[in-house]
Design a protein around this motif. Sequence first.
Motif, PDB file in Angstrom:
ATOM      1  N   THR A 171      13.187 -12.527  26.815  1.00  0.00           N
ATOM      2  CA  THR A 171      13.668 -12.823  27.986  1.00  0.00           C
ATOM      3  C   THR A 171      14.348 -14.101  28.194  1.00  0.00           C
ATOM      4  O   THR A 171      14.116 -15.037  27.746  1.00  0.00           O
ATOM      5  CB  THR A 171      12.557 -12.577  29.317  1.00  0.00           C
ATOM      6  N   ALA A 172      15.612 -13.930  29.014  1.00  0.00           N
ATOM      7  CA  ALA A 172      16.538 -15.103  29.237  1.00  0.00           C
ATOM      8  C   ALA A 172      17.275 -15.063  30.547  1.00  0.00           C
ATOM      9  O   ALA A 172      17.221 -13.873  31.123  1.00  0.00           O
ATOM     10  CB  ALA A 172      17.363 -15.143  27.976  1.00  0.00           C
ATOM     11  N   THR A 173      17.867 -15.903  30.980  1.00  0.00           N
ATOM     12  CA  THR A 173      18.904 -15.668  31.859  1.00  0.00           C
ATOM     13  C   THR A 173      20.337 -15.902  31.492  1.00  0.00           C
ATOM     14  O   THR A 173      20.491 -16.858  30.657  1.00  0.00           O
ATOM     15  CB  THR A 173      18.687 -16.814  32.963  1.00  0.00           C
ATOM     16  N   THR A 175      19.783 -19.629  29.379  1.00  0.00           N
ATOM     17  CA  THR A 175      18.474 -20.266  28.744  1.00  0.00           C
ATOM     18  C   THR A 175      18.284 -19.566  27.603  1.00  0.00           C
ATOM     19  O   THR A 175      18.703 -18.370  27.237  1.00  0.00           O
ATOM     20  CB  THR A 175      17.387 -19.674  29.828  1.00  0.00           C
ATOM     21  N   PRO A 176      17.372 -20.306  26.606  1.00  0.00           N
ATOM     22  CA  PRO A 176      16.938 -19.542  25.291  1.00  0.00           C
ATOM     23  C   PRO A 176      16.180 -18.143  25.572  1.00  0.00           C
ATOM     24  O   PRO A 176      15.590 -18.044  26.530  1.00  0.00           O
ATOM     25  CB  PRO A 176      16.230 -20.616  24.647  1.00  0.00           C
ATOM     26  N   ILE A 177      16.362 -17.327  24.468  1.00  0.00           N
ATOM     27  CA  ILE A 177      15.578 -16.288  24.547  1.00  0.00           C
ATOM     28  C   ILE A 177      14.064 -16.883  24.374  1.00  0.00           C
ATOM     29  O   ILE A 177      13.786 -17.386  23.519  1.00  0.00           O
ATOM     30  CB  ILE A 177      15.929 -15.048  23.635  1.00  0.00           C
ATOM     31  N   THR A 204      23.660 -16.369  22.102  1.00  0.00           N
ATOM     32  CA  THR A 204      23.310 -17.376  22.702  1.00  0.00           C
ATOM     33  C   THR A 204      24.236 -18.036  23.548  1.00  0.00           C
ATOM     34  O   THR A 204      23.900 -18.662  24.645  1.00  0.00           O
ATOM     35  CB  THR A 204      22.501 -18.175  21.847  1.00  0.00           C
ATOM     36  N   LEU A 244      24.328 -17.049  27.265  1.00  0.00           N
ATOM     37  CA  LEU A 244      22.828 -17.394  27.726  1.00  0.00           C
ATOM     38  C   LEU A 244      22.730 -18.659  28.411  1.00  0.00           C
ATOM     39  O   LEU A 244      23.252 -19.580  27.826  1.00  0.00           O
ATOM     40  CB  LEU A 244      21.780 -16.952  27.119  1.00  0.00           C
TER      41      LEU A 244
END
Length: 160
Positions: free
Chosen positions: A113-115, A90-92, A85, A88
């Motif tokens: 999905t995340a960014t 954004t959170p998954i 994390t 990342l």
Amino acid sequence: MNLAWRVQALALSLVFSTSNVWASEPIQNANTDLVRQAFANWQQGKGTVFDLLAPNAKWTVAGTSPVSGVYNNKAELAHVVRSITARLATPIVPTVQNIVAQDDVVVVMWDGTATALDHKPYNNTYLWHMTFKNGQIIEVTAFLDTYVLDDLIRRVKPAQ
């Protein structure tokens, strides 16, 4: 074997096999409900499935990624989850595809999905085989696309 004997044997086998299913249905339904609610909470940013883990839950990540291996408690797993994390932006966000349960086992297939911090998408598909005891997850084997995870870990430096 005559026909009457075959019919009796079939009837007895059906009685015995279905009685076991009836006995396990409340447990498997309760566990399935816990998993569904945990994923719904996760989607809404109100927790994760990890909230269901017993303190000494054993978590195995299958494959050959840098995080593949066996984690013997919730604290060990939290450390490796943070290493993911931290990469990342954004959170998954999970999307459940399917849940199957039998007795104390719940298997869930889901997409996450995340960014990433480098603004590229992180998309992975997971299958978690979870064993419950007294409403808590005590053991998990997690399958995922380790190539996608390895790419994230190699490509993106973790945030400090």
